[in-house]
Design a protein around this motif. Structure first.
Motif, PDB file in Angstrom:
ATOM      1  N   GLU A 179       0.848  -1.192   0.000  1.00 14.15           N
ATOM      2  CA  GLU A 179       0.000   0.000   0.000  1.00 14.15           C
ATOM      3  C   GLU A 179       0.880   1.237   0.000  1.00 14.15           C
ATOM      4  OE1 GLU A 179      -3.900  -1.380   2.512  1.00 14.15           O
ATOM      5  OE2 GLU A 179      -1.992  -1.390   3.556  1.00 14.15           O
ATOM      6  N   THR A 353      -9.048   2.383  -6.600  1.00 18.91           N
ATOM      7  CA  THR A 353      -9.112   1.368  -5.556  1.00 18.91           C
ATOM      8  C   THR A 353     -10.356   1.641  -4.726  1.00 18.91           C
ATOM      9  OG1 THR A 353      -7.895   0.262  -3.771  1.00 18.91           O
ATOM     10  CG2 THR A 353      -7.647   2.645  -3.915  1.00 18.91           C
ATOM     11  N   THR A 354     -10.632   0.739  -3.787  1.00 22.78           N
ATOM     12  CA  THR A 354     -11.838   0.911  -2.974  1.00 22.78           C
ATOM     13  C   THR A 354     -11.492   1.673  -1.699  1.00 22.78           C
ATOM     14  OG1 THR A 354     -11.366  -1.272  -2.073  1.00 22.78           O
ATOM     15  CG2 THR A 354     -13.001  -1.144  -3.836  1.00 22.78           C
ATOM     16  N   ASP A 356     -11.889   1.238   1.617  1.00 22.45           N
ATOM     17  CA  ASP A 356     -12.216   0.360   2.741  1.00 22.45           C
ATOM     18  C   ASP A 356     -10.937  -0.332   3.224  1.00 22.45           C
ATOM     19  OD1 ASP A 356     -11.670  -1.404   0.697  1.00 22.45           O
ATOM     20  OD2 ASP A 356     -13.689  -2.216   0.574  1.00 22.45           O
ATOM     21  N   GLY A 357     -11.073  -1.095   4.290  1.00 21.12           N
ATOM     22  CA  GLY A 357      -9.938  -1.850   4.809  1.00 21.12           C
ATOM     23  C   GLY A 357      -9.233  -1.123   5.946  1.00 21.12           C
ATOM     24  N   PRO A 358      -8.321  -1.850   6.631  1.00 18.67           N
ATOM     25  CA  PRO A 358      -7.655  -1.312   7.817  1.00 18.67           C
ATOM     26  C   PRO A 358      -6.895  -0.006   7.547  1.00 18.67           C
ATOM     27  CG  PRO A 358      -7.204  -3.663   7.591  1.00 18.67           C
ATOM     28  CD  PRO A 358      -7.961  -3.257   6.362  1.00 18.67           C
ATOM     29  N   ASP A 361      -9.238   2.773   7.578  1.00 18.92           N
ATOM     30  CA  ASP A 361      -9.689   2.992   8.967  1.00 18.92           C
ATOM     31  C   ASP A 361      -8.648   3.789   9.757  1.00 18.92           C
ATOM     32  OD1 ASP A 361     -11.925   1.566   8.321  1.00 18.92           O
ATOM     33  OD2 ASP A 361     -11.254  -0.301   9.267  1.00 18.92           O
ATOM     34  N   ARG A 396      -1.433  -0.751  -3.736  1.00 21.28           N
ATOM     35  CA  ARG A 396      -2.707  -0.045  -3.658  1.00 21.28           C
ATOM     36  C   ARG A 396      -2.411   1.384  -3.218  1.00 21.28           C
ATOM     37  NH1 ARG A 396      -6.978  -1.331   0.851  1.00 21.28           N
ATOM     38  NH2 ARG A 396      -8.807  -0.397  -0.140  1.00 21.28           N
ATOM     39  N   CYS A 441      -0.398   2.217  11.673  1.00 26.46           N
ATOM     40  CA  CYS A 441      -0.945   1.508  10.516  1.00 26.46           C
ATOM     41  C   CYS A 441      -0.187   0.213  10.221  1.00 26.46           C
ATOM     42  CB  CYS A 441      -0.929   2.406   9.298  1.00 26.46           C
ATOM     43  SG  CYS A 441       0.724   2.681   8.665  1.00 26.46           S
TER      44      CYS A 441
END
Ligand SMILES: [Zn+2]
Length: 441
Positions: A179, A353-354, A356-358, A361, A396, A441
């Motif tokens: 990421e 990309t979407t 969402d995900g940790p 968050d 990502r 993170c």
């Protein structure tokens, strides 16, 4: 629950100083590799600041002398988790000092702003990243996962001498990265009654520069002539320039507009998203460009003498294409341009990309810890960044360069604009957010 962390005062002050000092290193990138200045000096500046606190730095020149890049790694608790790449570019677009109220390479700190070319694109984020990287190292903090910090050349001309070169030639420098964060996102817009929404970039329109060429018969300008390349080309260019591409709501854009309507209570009209976008104020010009493909003719070239009909006429068109629309766009071009116009593409890549995900968050949690009541929303950038190169490695990519901005600041106009500047307070805010984000993170 918001965790209380040791004060980041030193890092916050450093972020302001570094922004100013980096602006003073003129890293103008005109797009002509022969005229590029200052990238090596900026890279050396960054490398020195990192080495000073104990980082082992890797300096790489990407494809040509002076195109300096600096990459360092900070080992995390669990290196088997994918690494996070934090990247920023050191180059800036040209600035004409005569148009500015302060010298564009002065880095002046006045009226609670740091002024100069690169203040928001993106020496601000480079400085916040540098200050945070130093803070983590200095305080012996081990993040949860490996973090790769990369400071890069040549983003403003497409990264052929920067990110793209490194991805093609030195991919091992980014090994394990899953990421990434960088520009252009994480900044706030004030939606209503002081509620701020922070826009996190999850998608980028594709940039494609297209060259059009029409061939005709050369001849004398005094004669009857029915095969004139200039006439045919300009007709095609005019058709394309006036064409409106269809409205397409990509997921990132839809989610953004729905989020805004939830915050404001104003209904989001699916049939008239342009009407909804128009109500957004300054940000409308940025979001509006993500509702459709665009194709703007930008250059024309033909002929060499007033009375000679040339055999070739050429035009350049700046096309910006939504993710997923590539093939449909080409088909539409066939219809608009007709069979006589040859075309040649100069690169096309989109990104999405979407939201969402940790990692998302963690972005939201880091923002709201510093700005309670704030929301985060995904959005699509109508331009392009180095993220497109890193996406080729399967990374990502997000735009997350956190800044809390005054409600009345026309932020999107500052990018490549006159009197580019960043609030001192926003840099300090961003450094606190990055500090929280990178350690969690
Ligand atoms: Zn930039």
């Amino acid at each position: 629950m918001t965790q209380t962390l040791p004060p980041t005062t030193l890092a916050e002050d450093e972020a302001v100083t570094f922004t100013s000092e980096l602006i003073r290193i003129d890293t103008t990138n005109t797009g002509d590799p022969d005229t590029v200045v200052g990238e090596r000096a900026a890279a050396e500046y960054v490398a020195e600041k990192l080495a000073e606190v104990g980082y082992e730095t890797t300096y790489v020149e990407s494809g040509a002398p002076g195109r300096g890049n600096v990459i360092v790694r900070l080992a995390g608790e669990d290196s088997s988790r994918g690494a996070l790449l934090v990247h920023g570019h050191l180059d800036v677009v040209p600035a004409d000092a005569s148009e500015w109220s302060v010298h564009p390479f002065s880095g002046a700190v006045q009226d609670d702003y740091v002024w100069g070319r690169g203040a928001v694109d993106m020496k601000d984020m480079v400085a916040m990243t540098l200050a945070t990287a130093r803070r983590l190292k200095r305080d012996g903090i081990t993040p949860k996962r490996d973090i790769i910090f990369a400071f890069l050349a040549d983003e403003e001309a497409g990264g052929q001498y920067g990110a793209q070169w490194l991805v093609d030639n030195r991919p091992e420098l980014f090994e394990g990265a899953t990421e990434a964060i960088s520009e252009v996102g994480g900044f706030s817009i004030t939606v209503k009654d002081g509620v701020r929404a922070y826009l996190i970039e999850t998608a980028e329109k594709g940039i494609a520069w297209m060259k059009l060429r029409v061939r005709g018969r050369a001849g004398h300008g005094s004669m009857i002539h029915d095969d004139n390349a200039v006439t045919k080309l300009t007709e095609a260019v005019a058709r394309l320039g006036r064409h409106q591409f269809p409205l397409v709501l990509r997921p990132s854009v839809r989610e953004f507009l729905q989020g805004i309507s939830e915050i404001t209570g104003l209904a989001f009209d699916e049939d008239d998203p342009e009407g909804s976008v128009a109500k957004l104020g300054n940000i409308a010009r940025m979001i509006g460009a993500t509702l459709r493909d665009t194709a703007n003719p930008t250059m024309l070239n033909a002929g060499y003498k007033s009375n000679v009909i040339p055999s070739v006429a050429e035009a350049t068109v700046d096309c910006r294409i939504l993710p997923g629309r590539e093939e449909a766009f080409e088909r539409e071009l066939d219809e608009i341009l007709g069979p006589d116009v040859e075309r040649e593409w100069l690169g096309l890549r989109t990104l999405e990309t979407t939201f969402d995900g940790p990692l998302v968050d963690h972005m939201t949690a880091s923002i709201t810890a510093e700005d309670p009541g704030a929301k985060t929303l995904p959005y699509m950038l109508s331009g392009g960044t180095d993220a497109k190169s890193f996406a080729e490695l399967g990374i990502r990519c997000f735009g997350f360069a956190p800044l809390r901005l005054p409600a009345d600041l026309d932020f999107s106009a500052l990018f490549h604009g006159v009197d580019e500047r960043v609030p001192v307070d926003a840099l300090k805010f961003g450094t606190r957010v990055l500090d929280r984000f990178l350690r969690s993170c």
